[in-house]
Design a protein around this motif. Structure first.
Motif, mmCIF file in Angstrom:
data_model
loop_
_atom_site.group_PDB
_atom_site.id
_atom_site.type_symbol
_atom_site.label_atom_id
_atom_site.label_comp_id
_atom_site.label_asym_id
_atom_site.label_seq_id
_atom_site.Cartn_x
_atom_site.Cartn_y
_atom_site.Cartn_z
ATOM 1 N N THR A 3 64.477 37.354 51.559
ATOM 2 C CA THR A 3 63.431 36.458 51.081
ATOM 3 C C THR A 3 63.062 36.875 49.670
ATOM 4 O O THR A 3 62.792 38.044 49.421
ATOM 5 N N LEU A 4 63.057 35.940 48.765
ATOM 6 C CA LEU A 4 62.687 36.206 47.383
ATOM 7 C C LEU A 4 61.423 35.429 47.054
ATOM 8 O O LEU A 4 61.251 34.305 47.495
ATOM 9 N N ALA A 5 60.570 36.028 46.268
ATOM 10 C CA ALA A 5 59.362 35.353 45.793
ATOM 11 C C ALA A 5 59.268 35.539 44.289
ATOM 12 O O ALA A 5 59.449 36.638 43.777
ATOM 13 N N ASP A 6 59.009 34.466 43.602
ATOM 14 C CA ASP A 6 58.856 34.510 42.149
ATOM 15 C C ASP A 6 57.447 34.034 41.839
ATOM 16 O O ASP A 6 57.058 32.938 42.243
ATOM 17 N N PHE A 7 56.662 34.876 41.175
ATOM 18 C CA PHE A 7 55.292 34.505 40.869
ATOM 19 C C PHE A 7 54.855 35.193 39.594
ATOM 20 O O PHE A 7 55.482 36.127 39.123
ATOM 21 N N ALA A 8 53.768 34.720 39.038
ATOM 22 C CA ALA A 8 53.229 35.292 37.809
ATOM 23 C C ALA A 8 51.773 35.670 38.038
ATOM 24 O O ALA A 8 51.064 35.013 38.795
ATOM 25 N N LEU A 9 51.359 36.759 37.405
ATOM 26 C CA LEU A 9 49.976 37.231 37.479
ATOM 27 C C LEU A 9 49.427 37.371 36.065
ATOM 28 O O LEU A 9 50.170 37.688 35.145
ATOM 29 N N PRO A 10 48.119 37.213 35.897
ATOM 30 C CA PRO A 10 47.550 37.529 34.589
ATOM 31 C C PRO A 10 47.671 39.031 34.341
ATOM 32 O O PRO A 10 47.634 39.828 35.281
ATOM 33 N N PRO A 11 47.822 39.454 33.090
ATOM 34 C CA PRO A 11 48.051 40.876 32.790
ATOM 35 C C PRO A 11 46.996 41.821 33.347
ATOM 36 O O PRO A 11 47.318 42.945 33.723
ATOM 37 N N ASP A 12 45.756 41.394 33.433
ATOM 38 C CA ASP A 12 44.709 42.301 33.926
ATOM 39 C C ASP A 12 44.639 42.365 35.444
ATOM 40 O O ASP A 12 43.800 43.049 36.005
ATOM 41 N N ALA A 13 45.571 41.704 36.140
ATOM 42 C CA ALA A 13 45.547 41.675 37.603
ATOM 43 C C ALA A 13 46.372 42.788 38.253
ATOM 44 O O ALA A 13 46.361 42.918 39.466
ATOM 45 N N PHE A 14 47.086 43.579 37.455
ATOM 46 C CA PHE A 14 47.850 44.680 38.039
ATOM 47 C C PHE A 14 48.019 45.789 37.009
ATOM 48 O O PHE A 14 47.914 45.571 35.801
ATOM 49 N N PRO A 15 48.264 47.018 37.459
ATOM 50 C CA PRO A 15 48.272 48.180 36.557
ATOM 51 C C PRO A 15 49.253 48.077 35.390
ATOM 52 O O PRO A 15 48.960 48.539 34.296
ATOM 53 N N LEU A 16 50.409 47.499 35.607
ATOM 54 C CA LEU A 16 51.393 47.427 34.529
ATOM 55 C C LEU A 16 51.050 46.364 33.493
ATOM 56 O O LEU A 16 51.748 46.207 32.501
ATOM 57 N N GLY A 17 49.944 45.679 33.685
ATOM 58 C CA GLY A 17 49.511 44.680 32.725
ATOM 59 C C GLY A 17 49.239 45.250 31.349
ATOM 60 O O GLY A 17 49.296 44.521 30.348
ATOM 61 N N VAL A 18 48.957 46.550 31.260
ATOM 62 C CA VAL A 18 48.723 47.175 29.950
ATOM 63 C C VAL A 18 49.958 47.104 29.055
ATOM 64 O O VAL A 18 49.850 47.198 27.834
#
Length: 69
Positions: A3-18
């Motif tokens: 199962t593959l999932a492709d999604f996008a998050l705003p940069p401030d929503a996860f640690p690697l967003g920096v």
């Protein structure tokens, strides 16, 4: 079956967003679990940025191991 999932998050929503503060053109891809000989570990890579630049960035910008939104 995979199962593959492709999604996008705003940069401030996860640690690697920096990463996007320094490299706005970057794309971060994650593998939830990568099996190794002794354990399961998370894996990520950064695209659209020279690997030396990303490595240097992470050396000078440590990401917290415990992050909660």
């Amino acid at each position: 079956m995979a199962t593959l999932a492709d999604f996008a998050l705003p940069p401030d929503a996860f640690p690697l967003g920096v990463v996007f503060d320094e490299f706005p053109e970057a794309a971060v891809e994650l593998e939830r679990i990568v099996p190794t000989k002794d354990m399961l570990q998370q894996y990520f890579w950064v695209e659209n940025v020279p690997s030396e630049a990303v490595t240097e960035f992470f050396v000078r910008t440590p990401i917290s191991r415990t992050w909660y939104p």
